[in-house]
Each structure stands twice: as structure tokens, then as C-alpha cells.
Design a protein around this motif. Structure first.
Motif, PDB file in Angstrom:
ATOM      1  N   LEU A  36       0.876  -1.166   0.000  1.00  0.00           N
ATOM      2  CA  LEU A  36       0.000   0.000   0.000  1.00  0.00           C
ATOM      3  C   LEU A  36       0.921   1.225   0.000  1.00  0.00           C
ATOM      4  CD1 LEU A  36      -3.076   0.519   0.093  1.00  0.00           C
ATOM      5  CD2 LEU A  36      -2.873   0.847   2.553  1.00  0.00           C
ATOM      6  N   TYR A  37       0.878   1.981  -1.069  1.00  0.00           N
ATOM      7  CA  TYR A  37       1.806   3.109  -1.227  1.00  0.00           C
ATOM      8  C   TYR A  37       1.672   4.120  -0.094  1.00  0.00           C
ATOM      9  CZ  TYR A  37       2.321   1.313  -5.993  1.00  0.00           C
ATOM     10  OH  TYR A  37       2.564   0.518  -7.085  1.00  0.00           O
ATOM     11  N   ALA A  38       2.800   4.702   0.294  1.00  0.00           N
ATOM     12  CA  ALA A  38       2.815   5.715   1.344  1.00  0.00           C
ATOM     13  C   ALA A  38       4.051   6.587   1.152  1.00  0.00           C
ATOM     14  CB  ALA A  38       2.833   5.065   2.724  1.00  0.00           C
ATOM     15  N   GLY A  39       4.002   7.812   1.679  1.00  0.00           N
ATOM     16  CA  GLY A  39       5.142   8.708   1.579  1.00  0.00           C
ATOM     17  C   GLY A  39       5.049   9.656   0.395  1.00  0.00           C
ATOM     18  N   LYS A  40       5.929  10.653   0.409  1.00  0.00           N
ATOM     19  CA  LYS A  40       5.894  11.696  -0.622  1.00  0.00           C
ATOM     20  C   LYS A  40       6.460  11.251  -1.964  1.00  0.00           C
ATOM     21  CE  LYS A  40       8.134  14.519   2.061  1.00  0.00           C
ATOM     22  NZ  LYS A  40       8.888  15.696   2.535  1.00  0.00           N
ATOM     23  N   ALA A  41       7.330  10.271  -1.958  1.00  0.00           N
ATOM     24  CA  ALA A  41       8.022   9.891  -3.197  1.00  0.00           C
ATOM     25  C   ALA A  41       7.067   9.419  -4.273  1.00  0.00           C
ATOM     26  CB  ALA A  41       9.066   8.815  -2.912  1.00  0.00           C
ATOM     27  N   SER A  72       9.439  -2.370   2.737  1.00  0.00           N
ATOM     28  CA  SER A  72      10.158  -1.656   3.793  1.00  0.00           C
ATOM     29  C   SER A  72       9.934  -0.155   3.605  1.00  0.00           C
ATOM     30  CB  SER A  72      11.654  -1.949   3.704  1.00  0.00           C
ATOM     31  OG  SER A  72      12.200  -1.356   2.537  1.00  0.00           O
ATOM     32  N   PRO A  73      10.061   0.653   4.674  1.00  0.00           N
ATOM     33  CA  PRO A  73       9.927   2.102   4.516  1.00  0.00           C
ATOM     34  C   PRO A  73      10.876   2.661   3.454  1.00  0.00           C
ATOM     35  CG  PRO A  73       9.836   1.543   6.831  1.00  0.00           C
ATOM     36  CD  PRO A  73      10.190   0.274   6.096  1.00  0.00           C
ATOM     37  N   ALA A  74      12.092   2.132   3.378  1.00  0.00           N
ATOM     38  CA  ALA A  74      13.040   2.610   2.369  1.00  0.00           C
ATOM     39  C   ALA A  74      12.520   2.364   0.960  1.00  0.00           C
ATOM     40  CB  ALA A  74      14.391   1.923   2.558  1.00  0.00           C
ATOM     41  N   GLU A  75      11.924   1.183   0.747  1.00  0.00           N
ATOM     42  CA  GLU A  75      11.354   0.878  -0.571  1.00  0.00           C
ATOM     43  C   GLU A  75      10.140   1.759  -0.852  1.00  0.00           C
ATOM     44  OE1 GLU A  75      12.436  -3.835  -1.175  1.00  0.00           O
ATOM     45  OE2 GLU A  75      10.916  -3.263   0.303  1.00  0.00           O
ATOM     46  N   ALA A  76       9.331   2.009   0.179  1.00  0.00           N
ATOM     47  CA  ALA A  76       8.154   2.854   0.004  1.00  0.00           C
ATOM     48  C   ALA A  76       8.535   4.269  -0.399  1.00  0.00           C
ATOM     49  CB  ALA A  76       7.338   2.884   1.297  1.00  0.00           C
ATOM     50  N   LEU A  77       9.700   4.718   0.064  1.00  0.00           N
ATOM     51  CA  LEU A  77      10.136   6.083  -0.227  1.00  0.00           C
ATOM     52  C   LEU A  77      10.942   6.172  -1.527  1.00  0.00           C
ATOM     53  CD1 LEU A  77      11.068   7.343   3.355  1.00  0.00           C
ATOM     54  CD2 LEU A  77       8.865   7.353   2.174  1.00  0.00           C
ATOM     55  N   ASP A  78      10.928   5.111  -2.304  1.00  0.00           N
ATOM     56  CA  ASP A  78      11.556   5.102  -3.632  1.00  0.00           C
ATOM     57  C   ASP A  78      10.469   5.419  -4.655  1.00  0.00           C
ATOM     58  OD1 ASP A  78      12.727   4.577  -6.057  1.00  0.00           O
ATOM     59  OD2 ASP A  78      13.187   2.470  -5.645  1.00  0.00           O
ATOM     60  N   ALA A  79      10.641   6.494  -5.397  1.00  0.00           N
ATOM     61  CA  ALA A  79       9.634   6.922  -6.368  1.00  0.00           C
ATOM     62  C   ALA A  79       9.372   5.862  -7.435  1.00  0.00           C
ATOM     63  CB  ALA A  79      10.071   8.227  -7.038  1.00  0.00           C
ATOM     64  N   THR A 136       1.427  10.344   5.974  1.00  0.00           N
ATOM     65  CA  THR A 136       1.668   8.897   5.813  1.00  0.00           C
ATOM     66  C   THR A 136       3.144   8.574   5.979  1.00  0.00           C
ATOM     67  OG1 THR A 136       1.976   8.958   3.389  1.00  0.00           O
ATOM     68  CG2 THR A 136      -0.286   8.729   4.214  1.00  0.00           C
ATOM     69  N   GLU A 137       4.001   9.437   5.459  1.00  0.00           N
ATOM     70  CA  GLU A 137       5.441   9.190   5.555  1.00  0.00           C
ATOM     71  C   GLU A 137       5.910   9.243   7.008  1.00  0.00           C
ATOM     72  OE1 GLU A 137       9.539  11.212   3.830  1.00  0.00           O
ATOM     73  OE2 GLU A 137       7.845  10.891   2.479  1.00  0.00           O
ATOM     74  N   ALA A 138       5.391  10.201   7.747  1.00  0.00           N
ATOM     75  CA  ALA A 138       5.778  10.327   9.154  1.00  0.00           C
ATOM     76  C   ALA A 138       5.405   9.081   9.951  1.00  0.00           C
ATOM     77  CB  ALA A 138       5.117  11.562   9.765  1.00  0.00           C
ATOM     78  N   VAL A 139       4.290   8.465   9.591  1.00  0.00           N
ATOM     79  CA  VAL A 139       3.822   7.281  10.322  1.00  0.00           C
ATOM     80  C   VAL A 139       4.605   6.033   9.939  1.00  0.00           C
ATOM     81  CG1 VAL A 139       1.878   5.691  10.608  1.00  0.00           C
ATOM     82  CG2 VAL A 139       1.515   8.145  10.818  1.00  0.00           C
TER      83      VAL A 139
END
Length: 442
Positions: free
Chosen positions: A191-196, A250-257, A409-412
Motif C-alpha cells: 500500500l503506497y505511502a510517503g511523498k516519493a 520496507s519504509p526505504a522501498e516505500a520512499l523510492d519513487a 503517511t510518511e511520518a507514520v
């Protein structure tokens, strides 16, 4: 077939038009990526068709190689000067109203009244290009819905019967935990999350949750933004559970555009991903000619409606958006530009685009075409989701508010804030963005 020459004649018959002069160039700006080439293909066809019918006119195709957010930024830069402003351009539905207010779009009502194909467009779809003044400024290319796409083999390995249709959020989590137990190396539920991932975060992520609660982002009746929403906090809490229990990427993967490229091109075809929330266009990546051709995807993949939080009516949620074509307000050749727009969106080209990009048709004649209906086995399933779908608030404030939601979402998911704190910070940011008189406590 409708003749583009006819519309030009209709708009220029009263008096000689400067558009009728020879040696004109039309600048056409649109998006193109490694995985999104369907529009470019249609533009190339329309260019040949149009130039053959209009001697002395050159169609200058200027595709922008960028993701959705970067495309919007680069398009806005071209609008700053008459020298670079496009005559025809690809416009996201949620930016129509803000770009009308910015003076970028030409009003189309007088042209549409004379276009014989306009009645073939679905009435609801026509609203996508309508601005606050009631006029139409853009014509839809297609629309979409969001659904859960899942790999049948991954679910079966976890003992989950297919076809799968979760009824509540808790059933999603239960399935994800079963997948993780059956294969610790698999990614159970993306489930996509974060600004990227920009609008992908909200359209294929957060809004699926929020609109399945008793809350909304915006109160259409009151014309105010919602604050103090329990549904907002609950949605963030679901994301926290999904990421904390390592049931998602992982959060790192989620933050990859570019995480979506792995979803479509690697994890699903290799049986490493259980499910993701994505658009109705998903098959366009896997079908023949797509960016990630996957022979047999029709047998390997399934689709389900995203459920409401506790199974309450209407039982499911979807989000719809879509893109349009618009004319530049600075165009020196508006009549010719509209004629080109009608060429791109005639039945033949619309059918080709909708099939190749797995779009939900907005022309009724395309929707009834046997070629469209046979394009992929999921057409009916994703089209049925229109009955439970929602649209983003098409206000001038929306783009900045979307960013604030993405930040929450990114903060969480990164553990920087609790769902409660992230919700409170979102409310504060919202009040600052729109003013106290434009918020409503719920």
C-alpha cells in the motif's frame, strides 16, 4: 467517421480565420515514460492523420519524459511564456480547476457545441473538465478505478481461497499475516505511502482507507475541508500496523519513487508479492507490448474491491481520476488546436488508447466496441467499481493538501510520528493552508 476538416470548416465559415493560413505549427505537450507509451503512439497516429488533412500545418510533438508530479511541474514551466506554452496538452483532472484559475486553459464550450462527437462522451465523464464557472476546459481521454490486484499462487500458498474478496480491513491484515507465515520472503500487501510516490500514495493508498470510514477529506456540501477526523487517524493506524508488522514493503522501498516498477515488473511476475492496490490500468503493463510483458498474467492475477473499514455499506471503495486534453489559453491557433484535439479523441484513436492503456472508456461507442470489451479479462470487474468510486476534490487548494496527506503517511510509516500526532499535524497544516473559515470539524 467524423471529419476533422468539418469542424475546422464549421468554426471558420463565417469569416477568414488566421488559423486557416499556411505554415502553422502546433505545439503538443504530453507525458511519456518507459512504461507509458500509449498516448505517444496515439499522438504519432493523430499527427500523421492531421498533417495529411491540413497542408502547411506542422504538428510538433513535445513529449515530457517524467513521472506524474514532475510532468506537472515541467508543464507549468512551459505555460509561463507564449513562446513555450503548448497549443494542446495532457492535463490531470485534479489540476483542471487550479490551472483554469492560473489562466492556462482555454474555454471550450463554443467548440464543443459544434463537435458532432461530443454527445458520444459519457455525461459524468464530461464533468472532469468543468471548472467553477460551469464551463468546460478539457476533454477526457479515459477514466480509471482502483482495486486490489493479487497473485493467486501467493494467496493459495498461504491457504487463502481464490477468488479473494476481503470484507473488512481486518481481513486484509489477516490475509497478509497468513502470506507472511507461509513465505517470510514474500511481500504480503503493498500500500503506497510517503511523498516519493506522490498522488499514487493517496489515490492507491490513503484514500482507499479514508473513504472506507465514516469520514471524508472534504465536505462537498459545506465546501470545507475536514479536520479532527477519526477516520483519518484510523487510516494512518492501519498503515502503521501494515508497516510495523512488515506486511508491506520496507519504509526505504516505500520512499523510492520507482517502487511501482518493482511491483509490476518484478515482484508480481516472480510470485514475490501477494497483493497491491493499483489502478484499473494495471494490465497495460503486462499485456503484449506493455513495459513488463507477462504471458499468462490473466490466469495468474485476480482483482478484488477494496473493502470499507468494518464492512459497512456500500461495502467497498474505489478512487477515480483520469487525464484530459486541453487547449492552451495562449495558443495563437485555437481553431486548429481544437481540430487536432478532436483527431486525437475520435473513435478510432480513443479505442486504440483505451485498449493499449487499459483505460475505462468515456466514449459510449468505444465502451460498446467488441474490441474494447475483449481487450483484457478484467475490464468488467474494474468498470463495475465505478458504482463505489470517489473523486479527489477538484479545488485550487487540493494539490498542496495532497502533499500534506502524503507527509502524514510518511511520518507514520517511518516511525517519526504516531497516527494521532500525524493527524494533529495534518489538521494544523490544513488550517494554515486554507484558513479557519474553510475547515469543518467532524
Amino acid at each position: 467517421m467524423f471529419s476533422v476538416a468539418a469542424i475546422l470548416a464549421a468554426t471558420t465559415s463565417c469569416s477568414p480565420s488566421p488559423d486557416a493560413a499556411e505554415n502553422k505549427t502546433l505545439k503538443i505537450v504530453y507525458q511519456k515514460t518507459d512504461s507509458f507509451t500509449a498516448l505517444d503512439a496515439v499522438m504519432q497516429d493523430a499527427k500523421k492523420e492531421f498533417e495529411a488533412a491540413h497542408s502547411g500545418v506542422t504538428v510538433d510533438l513535445q513529449p515530457i519524459q517524467a513521472n506524474d508530479d514532475d510532468y506537472g511541474t515541467k508543464l507549468a514551466l512551459t505555460q509561463r511564456s507564449t513562446d513555450t506554452a503548448p497549443d494542446v496538452f495532457y492535463e490531470d483532472t485534479f489540476k483542471v480547476r487550479s490551472d483554469v484559475d492560473a489562466g492556462y486553459l482555454l474555454k471550450l464550450d463554443s467548440y464543443l457545441e459544434k463537435w458532432s462527437d461530443w454527445p458520444a462522451f459519457d455525461e459524468a465523464a464530461k464533468e472532469a473538465g468543468r471548472a467553477d464557472d460551469g464551463a468546460v476546459y478539457a476533454v477526457p481521454l479515459g477514466t480509471d478505478t482502483r482495486a486490489i490486484w493479487y497473485n493467486k499462487a501467493v494467496l493459495r500458498k498461504a491457504g487463502i481461497p481464490v477468488p479473494w474478496q476481503p470484507k473488512t480491513w481486518e481481513e486484509i491484515l489477516a490475509a497478509a499475516r497468513a502470506i507472511k507465515a507461509a513465505d517470510p520472503e514474500a511481500i504480503p500487501f503493498n500500500l503506497y505511502a510517503g511523498k516519493a510516490t506522490g498522488e499514487g500514495t493517496v489515490m492507491q493508498g490513503f484514500y482507499e482507507l479514508l473513504y472506507g470510514t465514516d469520514s471524508t477529506l472534504y465536505d462537498e456540501h459545506e465546501k470545507k475541508w475536514v479536520v479532527g477526523s477519526q477516520g483519518f487517524t484510523d487510516s494512518l493506524a492501519f498503515l502503521k500496523t501494515l508497516y510495523d508488522e512488515k506486511l508491506a514493503v520496507s519504509p526505504a522501498e516505500a520512499l523510492d519513487a520507482n517502487v511501482w516498477k518493482k511491483v509490476f515488473g518484478e515482484w508480481f511476475p516472480k510470485g514475490k508479492l501477494g497483493a497491491t492496490v493499483e489502478g484499473s490500468y494495471a494490465p497495460s503493463f503486462w499485456q503484449k507490448g506493455g513495459a513488463y510483458e507477462w504471458p499468462g498474467y490473466e490466469q495468474d492475477m485476480g482483482v478484488a474491491m477494496f473493502p470499507t473499514q468494518k464492512g459497512q455499506e456500500p461495502g467497498g471503495v474505489s478512487m477515480s481520476g483520469g487525464w484530459t486534453l486541453a487547449l492552451g489559453a495562449k495558443s495563437k491557433n485555437p481553431d486548429l488546436s481544437f481540430s487536432f484535439l478532436t483527431t486525437v479523441l475520435n473513435k478510432k484513436n480513443a479505442l486504440s488508447y483505451d485498449i493499449n492503456n487499459s483505460q475505462i472508456a468515456v466514449r459510449t461507442d468505444v465502451a460498446a466496441d467488441p474490441g474494447y470489451l475483449a481487450a483484457n479479462p478484467f475490464v468488467k470487474d474494474v468498470s463495475d467499481l465505478v458504482k463505489v468510486t470517489h473523486y479527489r476534490p477538484a479545488t485550487t487548494d487540493y494539490p498542496r493538501i495532497s502533499t500534506a496527506v502524503q507527509e502524514a503517511t510518511e511520518a507514520v510509516i517511518t516511525g517519526k510520528k504516531s497516527p494521532e500526532d500525524a493527524s494533529a499535524d495534518y489538521d494544523a497544516a490544513l488550517r494554515k493552508l486554507v484558513g479557519e473559515d474553510k475547515v469543518l470539524g467532524k
